[in-house]
Design an enzyme around this catalytic site. Structure first.
Site, PDB file in Angstrom:
ATOM      1  N   SER A 190     -17.633 -26.719 -37.143  1.00  0.00           N
ATOM      2  CA  SER A 190     -18.590 -27.524 -37.008  1.00  0.00           C
ATOM      3  C   SER A 190     -18.522 -28.769 -38.187  1.00  0.00           C
ATOM      4  O   SER A 190     -17.969 -28.379 -39.090  1.00  0.00           O
ATOM      5  CB  SER A 190     -19.776 -27.043 -36.910  1.00  0.00           C
ATOM      6  OG  SER A 190     -20.965 -27.792 -37.303  1.00  0.00           O
ATOM      7  N   TYR A 203     -25.340 -20.134 -40.812  1.00  0.00           N
ATOM      8  CA  TYR A 203     -24.822 -20.878 -39.845  1.00  0.00           C
ATOM      9  C   TYR A 203     -23.577 -21.484 -40.383  1.00  0.00           C
ATOM     10  O   TYR A 203     -22.446 -21.548 -40.171  1.00  0.00           O
ATOM     11  CB  TYR A 203     -25.624 -21.826 -38.857  1.00  0.00           C
ATOM     12  CG  TYR A 203     -24.783 -22.400 -38.007  1.00  0.00           C
ATOM     13  CD1 TYR A 203     -24.360 -21.900 -36.766  1.00  0.00           C
ATOM     14  CD2 TYR A 203     -24.481 -23.835 -38.109  1.00  0.00           C
ATOM     15  CE1 TYR A 203     -23.596 -22.569 -35.698  1.00  0.00           C
ATOM     16  CE2 TYR A 203     -23.741 -24.379 -37.171  1.00  0.00           C
ATOM     17  CZ  TYR A 203     -23.331 -23.979 -35.994  1.00  0.00           C
ATOM     18  OH  TYR A 203     -22.770 -24.814 -35.102  1.00  0.00           O
TER      19      TYR A 203
HETATM   20  P1  NAD Z   1     -24.540 -22.900 -26.143  1.00  0.00           P
HETATM   21  O1  NAD Z   1     -25.817 -21.992 -26.505  1.00  0.00           O
HETATM   22  O2  NAD Z   1     -24.623 -23.357 -24.849  1.00  0.00           O
HETATM   23  O3  NAD Z   1     -23.470 -21.902 -26.262  1.00  0.00           O
HETATM   24  C1  NAD Z   1     -23.392 -20.754 -27.258  1.00  0.00           C
HETATM   25  C2  NAD Z   1     -22.901 -19.488 -26.635  1.00  0.00           C
HETATM   26  O4  NAD Z   1     -22.840 -18.464 -27.506  1.00  0.00           O
HETATM   27  C3  NAD Z   1     -24.036 -18.946 -25.591  1.00  0.00           C
HETATM   28  O5  NAD Z   1     -24.205 -19.571 -24.256  1.00  0.00           O
HETATM   29  C4  NAD Z   1     -23.771 -17.517 -25.482  1.00  0.00           C
HETATM   30  O6  NAD Z   1     -23.051 -17.302 -24.377  1.00  0.00           O
HETATM   31  C5  NAD Z   1     -22.841 -17.161 -26.553  1.00  0.00           C
HETATM   32  N1  NAD Z   1     -23.217 -16.206 -27.585  1.00  0.00           N
HETATM   33  C6  NAD Z   1     -24.186 -16.299 -28.545  1.00  0.00           C
HETATM   34  N2  NAD Z   1     -24.249 -14.997 -29.198  1.00  0.00           N
HETATM   35  C7  NAD Z   1     -23.595 -14.076 -28.193  1.00  0.00           C
HETATM   36  C8  NAD Z   1     -23.246 -12.824 -28.310  1.00  0.00           C
HETATM   37  N3  NAD Z   1     -23.787 -12.099 -29.167  1.00  0.00           N
HETATM   38  N4  NAD Z   1     -22.419 -12.225 -27.209  1.00  0.00           N
HETATM   39  C9  NAD Z   1     -21.971 -13.180 -26.397  1.00  0.00           C
HETATM   40  N5  NAD Z   1     -22.072 -14.400 -26.283  1.00  0.00           N
HETATM   41  C10 NAD Z   1     -22.977 -14.973 -27.325  1.00  0.00           C
HETATM   42  O7  NAD Z   1     -24.486 -23.868 -27.419  1.00  0.00           O
HETATM   43  P2  NAD Z   1     -23.125 -24.786 -27.977  1.00  0.00           P
HETATM   44  O8  NAD Z   1     -23.859 -25.888 -28.604  1.00  0.00           O
HETATM   45  O9  NAD Z   1     -22.488 -25.316 -26.574  1.00  0.00           O
HETATM   46  O10 NAD Z   1     -22.464 -24.024 -28.532  1.00  0.00           O
HETATM   47  C11 NAD Z   1     -20.834 -23.607 -28.746  1.00  0.00           C
HETATM   48  C12 NAD Z   1     -20.172 -23.500 -29.950  1.00  0.00           C
HETATM   49  O11 NAD Z   1     -20.220 -24.919 -30.698  1.00  0.00           O
HETATM   50  C13 NAD Z   1     -21.012 -22.615 -30.982  1.00  0.00           C
HETATM   51  O12 NAD Z   1     -19.831 -22.076 -31.814  1.00  0.00           O
HETATM   52  C14 NAD Z   1     -21.611 -23.824 -31.946  1.00  0.00           C
HETATM   53  O13 NAD Z   1     -21.836 -23.170 -33.181  1.00  0.00           O
HETATM   54  C15 NAD Z   1     -20.440 -24.805 -31.971  1.00  0.00           C
HETATM   55  N6  NAD Z   1     -21.153 -26.243 -32.322  1.00  0.00           N
HETATM   56  C16 NAD Z   1     -22.131 -26.745 -31.502  1.00  0.00           C
HETATM   57  C17 NAD Z   1     -22.751 -27.874 -32.008  1.00  0.00           C
HETATM   58  C18 NAD Z   1     -23.669 -28.584 -31.146  1.00  0.00           C
HETATM   59  O14 NAD Z   1     -24.499 -29.588 -31.660  1.00  0.00           O
HETATM   60  N7  NAD Z   1     -24.096 -28.173 -30.079  1.00  0.00           N
HETATM   61  C19 NAD Z   1     -22.117 -28.701 -32.922  1.00  0.00           C
HETATM   62  C20 NAD Z   1     -21.089 -28.056 -33.924  1.00  0.00           C
HETATM   63  C21 NAD Z   1     -20.820 -26.613 -33.269  1.00  0.00           C
END
Ligand code: NAD
Ligand code: MG
Length: 299
Positions: A190, A203
């Site tokens: 991230s 985080y």
């Molecule tokens: P999202 O909530 O759609 O996806 C996160 C997923 O993590 C969930 O759908 C879930 O299936 C999974 N998860 C969480 N805890 C779990 C567990 N204990 N067991 C199994 N699965 C689990 O959100 P997103 O934003 O698409 O996030 C995806 C990745 O992108 C993450 O690693 C997040 O840190 C990273 N990210 C997101 C952003 C943003 O702005 N959205 C920015 C930087 C990084």
């Protein structure tokens, strides 16, 4: 002409600037209940055979970035094993149906990645379900905002690390005996890895760890012909944000103030980076972090 990810356009206005209303759901949340619903590229991602015959395990594949990656991978010709939590079945079904519509196999394995034994079982089910494994994509993650360090419970700190750092470690370790030369691993860091928001201490720390872990591991595994890389997204509209991911009061401004692009990304815009790092076209790229953050400067 129908638009796809190759259409020449102004990136600032390619997707609308969203002004999401204040909304909250209990973790992990359902993306289908969000306003607006994030764009996974359902109507725009066009595959050109870049992952033909590949067999990928994708965590967090029910929603957001992981779901966009799963759809893109299937349209590029890969079979996909999807990992997600049992509560997310409804979101997962949407992605499974799109993978199948692309003519690829979808193996759905709900379960909790904070359990080492489940991570090992997940790898085995991916291998059994797809007849092998040659791409690991760790996208699952948790983010719970807290104003100060005293508000981060030991349990939260532990769960954030178990989900974001330990699970990829357990999954990669279990997968290695199955990975042939040419296989790839892509982890998800991230922007927070470099510019930690003060209200996302645990985080942001995990995201720094993921970058570092991946760069070290890349050096180890290059000797086996396996490439390890990272995608580091910037602000992306997903259900993570409305399940305590950020201060709900800041939602209407989400992404628009930070990013030089003046808007947040949609998950659809993250997927091509994962496709590139998994496809053989990135054959000489290892230990790299591809920042997909709308132009924010990173080290
Ligand atoms: P999202 O909530 O759609 O996806 C996160 C997923 O993590 C969930 O759908 C879930 O299936 C999974 N998860 C969480 N805890 C779990 C567990 N204990 N067991 C199994 N699965 C689990 O959100 P997103 O934003 O698409 O996030 C995806 C990745 O992108 C993450 O690693 C997040 O840190 C990273 N990210 C997101 C952003 C943003 O702005 N959205 C920015 C930087 C990084
Ligand atoms: Mg989800």
């Amino acid at each position: 002409m129908t638009r796809d990810q190759y259409t020449f356009d102004d990136p600032r206005t390619l997707y609308p600037v969203i002004r999401p209303e204040v909304q909250q759901q209990p973790e992990p949340g359902l993306q289908s209940r969000m306003t607006p619903v994030p764009d996974l590229g359902e109507d725009t991602y066009r595959g050109t055979g870049r992952l033909t015959g590949r067999r990928a395990l994708i965590t967090g594949a029910d929603s957001g970035i992981g779901a966009a990656v799963a759809i893109a991978f299937a349209r590029e010709g890969a079979d996909v094993t999807l990992s997600y939590l049992p509560e997310e079945e409804e979101d997962a079904r949407h992605v499974v149906s799109l993978i199948e519509a692309a003519g690829q196999k979808a193996v759905a394995v709900p379960g909790d990645l904070t359990s080492a034994s489940f991570c090992r079982e997940l790898v085995q089910r991916a291998v059994d379900g797809m007849g092998g494994l040659d791409a690991i994509v760790n996208v699952a993650g948790v983010q719970v905002w807290q104003e100060s360090i005293d508000q981060i419970t030991d349990e939260q700190f532990d769960r954030t690390f178990k989900t974001n750092v330990y699970a990829p470690f357990w999954i990669i370790k279990a997968a290695l005996p199955h990975l042939q030369p040419g296989s790839t691993i892509v982890n998800t860091a991230s922007l927070e890895a470099y510019t930690p928001a003060p209200d996302r201490l645990d985080y942001a720390t995990t995201k720094g760890a993921i970058n570092n872990f991946s760069k070290g591991l890349a050096q180890q595994l290059v000797g086996k012909g396996i490439r390890v890389n990272v995608v580091a997204p910037g602000p992306t509209w997903s259900v993570l944000q409305v399940t305590q991911g950020v201060d709900p009061e800041t939602l209407p401004e989400f992404g628009s103030s930070e990013s030089p692009m003046g808007r947040a990304a949609q998950p659809a815009e993250q997927a091509p980076a994962y496709v590139f790092l998994t496809s053989a076209e990135s054959s000489f790229v290892a230990g790299e972090t591809l920042n997909v953050n709308g132009g924010m400067v990173t080290p």
